[in-house]
Design an enzyme around this catalytic site. Structure first.
Site, PDB file in Angstrom:
ATOM      1  CE1 TYR A   1      -2.714  -3.304   1.127  1.00 43.42           C
ATOM      2  CE2 TYR A   1      -4.352  -1.566   1.027  1.00 43.42           C
ATOM      3  CZ  TYR A   1      -4.026  -2.906   1.046  1.00 43.42           C
ATOM      4  OH  TYR A   1      -5.017  -3.841   0.976  1.00 43.42           O
TER       5      TYR A   1
ATOM      6  CE  LYS B   1       2.454 -17.971   1.399  1.00 41.60           C
ATOM      7  NZ  LYS B   1       1.794 -19.254   1.674  1.00 41.60           N
TER       8      LYS B   1
ATOM      9  CG  ASP C   1      -1.013 -20.202   3.155  1.00 40.83           C
ATOM     10  OD1 ASP C   1      -0.464 -19.793   4.205  1.00 40.83           O
ATOM     11  OD2 ASP C   1      -0.417 -20.896   2.317  1.00 40.83           O
TER      12      ASP C   1
END
Ligand code: NAI
Length: 343
Positions: A123, A170, A203
């Protein structure tokens, strides 16, 4: 008396803002609203999506309640939200997902907090065309940025007696960027003995949140995962119409619903104002006016318990009918408000 900058925003924004103003007036909240513009209306009136004057007002008065603002997908102007968060240094986005009475959901008793890093990651707005057919975007991750949001998450957990902070990341794939975030998490976690520190890849975290949300308490996570996970959590407690948020910086704070401007229902008077009402109660808590937030919250809970629902929750009340119903429960004898009605 607290001064609060109010930014109605676009789409359903002005409607849900009116609902909050109505309830604050009925609850006699000592607030002085300072109106400012951002979004499409600001663009039409001033030529700027985020006028400097609006940013200056929030800097000066330190507290703002904001309606959603529209951002076109693909080309066009940069998101007003992203710009506002970056210009004001609003580094932590706190998004509670809490079960409300009367709203039936798969899991009964959810009480989860996402603390989303709010100004870095994908972002940061650093993306460009490498060639006519190849676009590059930068995933920005800094140790100071990770430190302040992770510290905030642990302090938040400590002050509210929460037992666990999970770092959703992640780092197995984004080895350097999420690697910095995870390393910083481990460093800071070691300073908080009474709080369990947990780590999950994003995930796996999504799968576990929808299977058994009780495995989580406070989640701290980089910007993009936080954006997605908090909407997922909104789905567990009744949808976007009931999920509030706070953007916290070192010097000021902006409170807003998680949802967007909902152009599909704008102007129809049927939006659910609950998410912005709950955001406004977070603002009151932040300003040290918890007696007023408890008072309004109790009325809101009573209304929901009594089956007062807007269309998104399966009811047929309009936004104003629902708002008036909430205010109608402010003075009932059976109200769970712990003190006296503020005078
Ligand atoms: P959205 O959150 O506006 O709408 C998604 C769906 O949820 C729609 O069907 C909408 O009708 C429904 N919904 C949302 N809020 C509701 C409410 N209070 N009551 C009842 N139903 C509600 O998301 P969408 O359509 O992806 O985005 C629309 C615009 O909002 C876009 O321009 C987007 O960039 C912007 N946006 C702004 C945000 C902000 O200012 N904080 C946050 C998210 C999106």
């Amino acid at each position: 008396m607290i001064d609060v900058v109010i930014i109605p925003g676009d789409g359903i924004g002005p409607e849900i803002v009116e609902s909050v103003k109505f309830l604050f007036e009925k609850a006699l909240v000592p607030v002085n609203w300072i109106e400012a513009q951002a979004g499409e209306r600001a663009y039409r009136e001033t030529g700027s999506w985020l006028p400097d004057e609006t940013v200056d007002l929030v800097r000066r008065f330190k507290l703002a309640l904001k309606g959603p603002t529209t951002t076109p997908a693909g080309g066009g102007h940069r998101s007003v939200n992203v710009a506002l968060r970056q210009r004001l240094g609003l580094f932590a986005n706190v998004r509670p997902a809490v079960s409300l009475p009367g709203i039936e959901t798969k899991f009964g008793n959810i009480d989860l907090i996402t603390v989303r890093e709010n100004v870095e990651d994908t972002y940061s707005g650093i993306e460009y065309m490498k060639t006519a057919d190849v676009a590059w975007g930068i995933k920005l991750s800094t140790r100071p940025g990770a430190r302040r949001v992770i510290r905030y998450a642990f302090e938040f957990a400590k002050q509210r007696g929460r037992s666990k902070v999970t770092c959703v990341n992640k780092a197995n794939i984004h080895k350097l960027t999420d690697g910095i975030f995870l390393e910083t998490f481990r460093e800071i976690a070691s300073e908080y003995e009474g709080i369990e520190a947990d780590e999950k890849f994003v995930d796996n975290a999504c799968m576990q949140i929808v299977s058994d949300p009780s495995r989580f308490d406070v989640i701290v996570t980089p910007n993009l995962y936080g954006d997605i996970i908090s909407d997922l959590m909104a789905g567990l407690v009744g949808g976007l119409g009931v999920t509030p948020a706070a953007n916290i910086g070192a010097d000021c704070a902006v409170f807003e619903a998680v949802h967007g401007s909902a152009p599909d229902i704008a102007g129809k008077g049927i939006a659910n104002p609950t998410a912005l009402i709950l955001s406004s109660l977070m603002l009151l808590d932040h300003a040290g006016l918890s007696n007023y937030s408890e008072y309004i919250y109790a009325g809101l809970c009573e209304a929901l318990k009594n089956g007062c629902f807007t269309k998104d929750l399966g009811g047929d009340m309009t936004l104003m009918e629902f708002t008036e119903a909430v205010a109608g429960f402010f003075d009932r004898e059976h109200m769970t408000y712990s003190g006296k009605a503020p005078s």
